[in-house]
Design a protein around this motif. Sequence first.
Motif: not given
Length: 286
Positions: A131-147
Amino acid sequence: MSSMLGLGVAVMPLQFCTSPKKETAIAELDKSKLDKFGIQLYSIKEDMAIDPQATMRALAGFGYKQFEGFDGGKGILWGMQPAEFKTLLSETGTTMIASHANVFENLDAQAALAAEVGMKYLICPWIGPQKSLDDYRKKAEEFNQIGEKLKSFGVKFAYHNHDYTFVDLEGSLPQDILMDHTDPALVDFEMDIYWVHVANAQPAEYLAKYPGRFKLCHLKDAEPGTGDPHQRGVLLGSGEIPYAELIKQSKELGMEHFIVEQERFPSGTPMDAAKANASYLSALEF
């Protein structure tokens, strides 16, 4: 005068030693081919559901050296035990380079299986429009954790795009947010060139914008037009995407794995398409 003539004779061969024919021959010698390429097994998902081993053997016979999997309901190894799976790969002379997976659930178990059979990547294939760029930022941080989690298993993480991350949101591209807010040491990307193209972005320009971040790509072609993006897929070489140029450029920018994915079949069966796409890539020079 005779000395000047002699000099002229000596210089002329240097001036004209490269003929157009020789230049063409040199250019042809400089051309390259893909020494190996893969296929996303979703392209022939019906065949995989019936007999995954026979299907993978047939694909190897078409010339595919790499497989990228997905969880078709039997897990990322398609119901096979790791030893059985590795035997199949050994017998067919192939590697299982990656699998698309639900990386938000049971990650440890999937990572352990991936590591045991030598997979290099687990890939998130879909997060859906946010819904927002902030939501994408949260996904990016989640990607870092998964990585970070996958790193402990010796497996890498990558994200596969669709068109929605290349559509403007709040004045920015969501894909830029994912690129800029993920750690390159933990998160790679798989460019689905088709989805970038039909989103009216420029795959070549975007690859150059983020050199070294895209390690894998999906190859599928698009017929000309502006219709439903889900209905424009065609066989490689029969659409408008300039793959010879893109493959050459992307290799220079760090692309390592070229993976066919076919989701629309204007004629013939999925296995017919897989064979035709392999023939195209085997002959492609760039």
